[in-house]
Design a protein around this motif. Structure first.
Motif, PDB file in Angstrom:
ATOM      1  N   GLU A  86       0.830  -1.204   0.000  1.00  0.00           N
ATOM      2  CA  GLU A  86       0.000   0.000   0.000  1.00  0.00           C
ATOM      3  C   GLU A  86       0.868   1.259   0.000  1.00  0.00           C
ATOM      4  OE1 GLU A  86      -2.734  -0.231   3.272  1.00  0.00           O
ATOM      5  OE2 GLU A  86      -3.855  -1.886   2.367  1.00  0.00           O
ATOM      6  N   TYR A  87       1.971   1.221   0.742  1.00  0.00           N
ATOM      7  CA  TYR A  87       2.856   2.390   0.767  1.00  0.00           C
ATOM      8  C   TYR A  87       3.564   2.552  -0.583  1.00  0.00           C
ATOM      9  CZ  TYR A  87       6.004   6.005   2.242  1.00  0.00           C
ATOM     10  OH  TYR A  87       6.666   7.206   2.328  1.00  0.00           O
ATOM     11  N   LEU A  88       3.962   1.448  -1.201  1.00  0.00           N
ATOM     12  CA  LEU A  88       4.581   1.538  -2.533  1.00  0.00           C
ATOM     13  C   LEU A  88       3.603   2.137  -3.536  1.00  0.00           C
ATOM     14  CD1 LEU A  88       6.699  -1.673  -3.245  1.00  0.00           C
ATOM     15  CD2 LEU A  88       7.473   0.667  -2.951  1.00  0.00           C
ATOM     16  N   ALA A  89       2.348   1.731  -3.456  1.00  0.00           N
ATOM     17  CA  ALA A  89       1.328   2.289  -4.348  1.00  0.00           C
ATOM     18  C   ALA A  89       1.205   3.794  -4.128  1.00  0.00           C
ATOM     19  CB  ALA A  89      -0.015   1.599  -4.121  1.00  0.00           C
ATOM     20  N   PHE A  90       1.268   4.231  -2.876  1.00  0.00           N
ATOM     21  CA  PHE A  90       1.242   5.665  -2.586  1.00  0.00           C
ATOM     22  C   PHE A  90       2.428   6.372  -3.235  1.00  0.00           C
ATOM     23  CE2 PHE A  90       3.417   8.777   0.164  1.00  0.00           C
ATOM     24  CZ  PHE A  90       2.578   9.868  -0.023  1.00  0.00           C
ATOM     25  N   THR A  91       3.621   5.811  -3.093  1.00  0.00           N
ATOM     26  CA  THR A  91       4.810   6.480  -3.647  1.00  0.00           C
ATOM     27  C   THR A  91       4.762   6.545  -5.168  1.00  0.00           C
ATOM     28  OG1 THR A  91       6.126   4.439  -3.668  1.00  0.00           O
ATOM     29  CG2 THR A  91       6.297   5.852  -1.715  1.00  0.00           C
TER      30      THR A  91
ATOM     31  N   GLY B 122       6.328  15.005  -4.558  1.00  0.00           N
ATOM     32  CA  GLY B 122       7.698  15.504  -4.570  1.00  0.00           C
ATOM     33  C   GLY B 122       7.841  16.932  -4.087  1.00  0.00           C
ATOM     34  N   ARG B 123       6.728  17.588  -3.768  1.00  0.00           N
ATOM     35  CA  ARG B 123       6.789  18.968  -3.281  1.00  0.00           C
ATOM     36  C   ARG B 123       6.926  19.037  -1.763  1.00  0.00           C
ATOM     37  NH1 ARG B 123       1.496  20.944  -5.417  1.00  0.00           N
ATOM     38  NH2 ARG B 123       1.243  18.924  -6.332  1.00  0.00           N
ATOM     39  N   CYS B 124       6.621  17.956  -1.105  1.00  0.00           N
ATOM     40  CA  CYS B 124       6.618  17.924   0.352  1.00  0.00           C
ATOM     41  C   CYS B 124       7.896  17.241   0.829  1.00  0.00           C
ATOM     42  CB  CYS B 124       5.379  17.170   0.819  1.00  0.00           C
ATOM     43  SG  CYS B 124       5.286  16.904   2.574  1.00  0.00           S
ATOM     44  N   LEU B 125       8.754  17.978   1.468  1.00  0.00           N
ATOM     45  CA  LEU B 125      10.039  17.456   1.911  1.00  0.00           C
ATOM     46  C   LEU B 125       9.910  16.305   2.918  1.00  0.00           C
ATOM     47  CD1 LEU B 125      13.033  17.804   1.426  1.00  0.00           C
ATOM     48  CD2 LEU B 125      13.084  19.431   3.315  1.00  0.00           C
ATOM     49  N   PRO B 126       9.005  16.351   3.903  1.00  0.00           N
ATOM     50  CA  PRO B 126       8.891  15.218   4.831  1.00  0.00           C
ATOM     51  C   PRO B 126       8.568  13.897   4.123  1.00  0.00           C
ATOM     52  CG  PRO B 126       7.759  17.113   5.728  1.00  0.00           C
ATOM     53  CD  PRO B 126       8.150  17.471   4.327  1.00  0.00           C
ATOM     54  N   CYS B 127       7.624  13.909   3.219  1.00  0.00           N
ATOM     55  CA  CYS B 127       7.261  12.686   2.493  1.00  0.00           C
ATOM     56  C   CYS B 127       8.406  12.230   1.599  1.00  0.00           C
ATOM     57  CB  CYS B 127       6.019  12.908   1.635  1.00  0.00           C
ATOM     58  SG  CYS B 127       4.510  13.160   2.575  1.00  0.00           S
ATOM     59  N   LEU B 128       9.026  13.181   0.939  1.00  0.00           N
ATOM     60  CA  LEU B 128      10.095  12.874  -0.006  1.00  0.00           C
ATOM     61  C   LEU B 128      11.304  12.252   0.681  1.00  0.00           C
ATOM     62  CD1 LEU B 128      10.544  13.174  -3.017  1.00  0.00           C
ATOM     63  CD2 LEU B 128      11.614  15.375  -2.587  1.00  0.00           C
ATOM     64  N   THR B 129      11.683  12.764   1.841  1.00  0.00           N
ATOM     65  CA  THR B 129      12.847  12.215   2.538  1.00  0.00           C
ATOM     66  C   THR B 129      12.513  10.938   3.312  1.00  0.00           C
ATOM     67  OG1 THR B 129      12.467  13.681   4.427  1.00  0.00           O
ATOM     68  CG2 THR B 129      14.024  14.430   2.752  1.00  0.00           C
TER      69      THR B 129
ATOM     70  N   GLU C 114       7.775   3.561  13.219  1.00  0.00           N
ATOM     71  CA  GLU C 114       6.702   4.286  13.910  1.00  0.00           C
ATOM     72  C   GLU C 114       7.077   5.756  14.105  1.00  0.00           C
ATOM     73  OE1 GLU C 114       4.145   1.563  16.848  1.00  0.00           O
ATOM     74  OE2 GLU C 114       6.283   1.633  17.367  1.00  0.00           O
ATOM     75  N   LYS C 115       8.302   6.006  14.461  1.00  0.00           N
ATOM     76  CA  LYS C 115       8.769   7.381  14.697  1.00  0.00           C
ATOM     77  C   LYS C 115       8.750   8.190  13.397  1.00  0.00           C
ATOM     78  CE  LYS C 115      12.680   9.935  16.545  1.00  0.00           C
ATOM     79  NZ  LYS C 115      14.051   9.876  17.038  1.00  0.00           N
ATOM     80  N   ILE C 116       9.221   7.599  12.326  1.00  0.00           N
ATOM     81  CA  ILE C 116       9.210   8.287  11.030  1.00  0.00           C
ATOM     82  C   ILE C 116       7.779   8.616  10.623  1.00  0.00           C
ATOM     83  CG2 ILE C 116       9.649   8.006   8.556  1.00  0.00           C
ATOM     84  CD1 ILE C 116      12.111   6.286   9.350  1.00  0.00           C
ATOM     85  N   CYS C 117       6.881   7.647  10.774  1.00  0.00           N
ATOM     86  CA  CYS C 117       5.472   7.862  10.404  1.00  0.00           C
ATOM     87  C   CYS C 117       4.844   8.979  11.233  1.00  0.00           C
ATOM     88  CB  CYS C 117       4.681   6.573  10.545  1.00  0.00           C
ATOM     89  SG  CYS C 117       5.102   5.335   9.296  1.00  0.00           S
ATOM     90  N   ALA C 118       5.144   8.997  12.526  1.00  0.00           N
ATOM     91  CA  ALA C 118       4.590  10.044  13.396  1.00  0.00           C
ATOM     92  C   ALA C 118       5.101  11.424  12.976  1.00  0.00           C
ATOM     93  CB  ALA C 118       4.956   9.763  14.852  1.00  0.00           C
ATOM     94  N   GLU C 119       6.385  11.516  12.647  1.00  0.00           N
ATOM     95  CA  GLU C 119       6.957  12.797  12.233  1.00  0.00           C
ATOM     96  C   GLU C 119       6.396  13.264  10.898  1.00  0.00           C
ATOM     97  OE1 GLU C 119      11.207  12.378  12.406  1.00  0.00           O
ATOM     98  OE2 GLU C 119      11.193  12.122  14.594  1.00  0.00           O
ATOM     99  N   VAL C 120       6.239  12.335   9.958  1.00  0.00           N
ATOM    100  CA  VAL C 120       5.676  12.702   8.649  1.00  0.00           C
ATOM    101  C   VAL C 120       4.222  13.121   8.814  1.00  0.00           C
ATOM    102  CG1 VAL C 120       5.028  11.835   6.361  1.00  0.00           C
ATOM    103  CG2 VAL C 120       7.277  11.304   7.303  1.00  0.00           C
ATOM    104  N   PHE C 121       3.475  12.432   9.664  1.00  0.00           N
ATOM    105  CA  PHE C 121       2.074  12.777   9.874  1.00  0.00           C
ATOM    106  C   PHE C 121       1.932  14.221  10.363  1.00  0.00           C
ATOM    107  CE2 PHE C 121      -1.908  12.989  12.244  1.00  0.00           C
ATOM    108  CZ  PHE C 121      -2.792  12.490  11.305  1.00  0.00           C
ATOM    109  N   ILE C 122       2.820  14.638  11.234  1.00  0.00           N
ATOM    110  CA  ILE C 122       2.770  15.995  11.789  1.00  0.00           C
ATOM    111  C   ILE C 122       3.230  17.046  10.781  1.00  0.00           C
ATOM    112  CG2 ILE C 122       3.800  17.517  13.531  1.00  0.00           C
ATOM    113  CD1 ILE C 122       3.903  15.035  15.385  1.00  0.00           C
ATOM    114  N   THR C 123       4.242  16.708   9.976  1.00  0.00           N
ATOM    115  CA  THR C 123       4.878  17.720   9.119  1.00  0.00           C
ATOM    116  C   THR C 123       4.477  17.686   7.651  1.00  0.00           C
ATOM    117  OG1 THR C 123       6.792  16.268   8.804  1.00  0.00           O
ATOM    118  CG2 THR C 123       6.907  17.867  10.613  1.00  0.00           C
TER     119      THR C 123
ATOM    120  N   LEU D 206       2.596  18.201   4.192  1.00  0.00           N
ATOM    121  CA  LEU D 206       1.827  19.355   3.733  1.00  0.00           C
ATOM    122  C   LEU D 206       0.474  18.983   3.140  1.00  0.00           C
ATOM    123  CD1 LEU D 206       4.730  21.352   2.055  1.00  0.00           C
ATOM    124  CD2 LEU D 206       3.793  21.632   4.365  1.00  0.00           C
ATOM    125  N   CYS D 207       0.253  17.724   2.848  1.00  0.00           N
ATOM    126  CA  CYS D 207      -1.045  17.332   2.283  1.00  0.00           C
ATOM    127  C   CYS D 207      -1.572  16.098   3.009  1.00  0.00           C
ATOM    128  CB  CYS D 207      -0.925  17.043   0.787  1.00  0.00           C
ATOM    129  SG  CYS D 207      -0.059  15.513   0.397  1.00  0.00           S
TER     130      CYS D 207
END
Length: 173
Positions: free
Chosen positions: A14-19, A25-32, A58-67, A69-70
């Motif tokens: 599911e995550y690969l399908a999202f990528t 590519g405009r959102c730095l948190p998702c991109l990195t 889990e930590k990466i997901c929590a940080e991306v969820f907060i930061t 942009l969409c």
């Protein structure tokens, strides 16, 4: 999770399908975060991850969820967090035991020969392209028989041995 797909594989796919479909590519948190998340999932599915990797995921997901942009990025990592929460045992089994409970992660499968069922015909050894099955045919009245065994690190998990074993002596765990 239903069917032959485990929770780790389903969350990964599911995550690969999202990528592939929604990562703009405009959102730095998702991109990195994307390559880090994919790398952890690949290691989980290949038996190279640890429990610390699950915590890191889990930590990466929590940080991306907060930061993020969409809401597409937020939704993608939220699904991963929910999968970890709901199926923590499956994730831990992949990391700690190097085993897939649903037997769908090919790299985590273990092929073994049940000596009680094996007749020593040698068909599995003959068909194995990797030479992972060693031993010798059973010779009556001999005390030093060497039963067939599968050498785990040589086994490519192709499944050919399963197709030729008439006694169903080869087990997959």
């Amino acid at each position: 999770m239903t069917g032959a797909t485990c929770a780790v594989t389903q969350a990964y796919e599911e995550y690969l399908a999202f990528t592939e479909e929604r990562l703009c590519g405009r959102c730095l948190p998702c991109l990195t975060a994307a390559p880090l998340i994919i790398d952890i999932f690949r290691r989980l599915r290949q038996g190279a991850a640890t429990s610390a990797d699950i915590d890191q995921l889990e930590k990466i997901c929590a940080e991306v969820f907060i930061t993020a942009l969409c809401k597409h990025g937020q939704k993608a990592v939220e699904k991963i967090s929910r999968a970890i929460g709901d199926y923590r045992t499956a994730f831990e089994t992949h990391a700690r035991d190097k085993r897939c409970p649903e037997r769908s992660c090919e790299k985590l499968l273990r092929y073994t020969i049940n000596p009680g069922r094996c007749t020593g015909c040698g068909k599995c050894r003959d068909i194995c392209p990797a030479g992972a099955i060693v031993g010798e045919s059973f010779i009556p009245f001999r005390t030093d028989n060497h039963p067939y065994v599968i050498i785990g690190n040589r086994c490519t998990r192709c499944g050919l041995c399963l197709t030729v074993c008439e006694e169903k002596a080869i087990e997959v765990a």
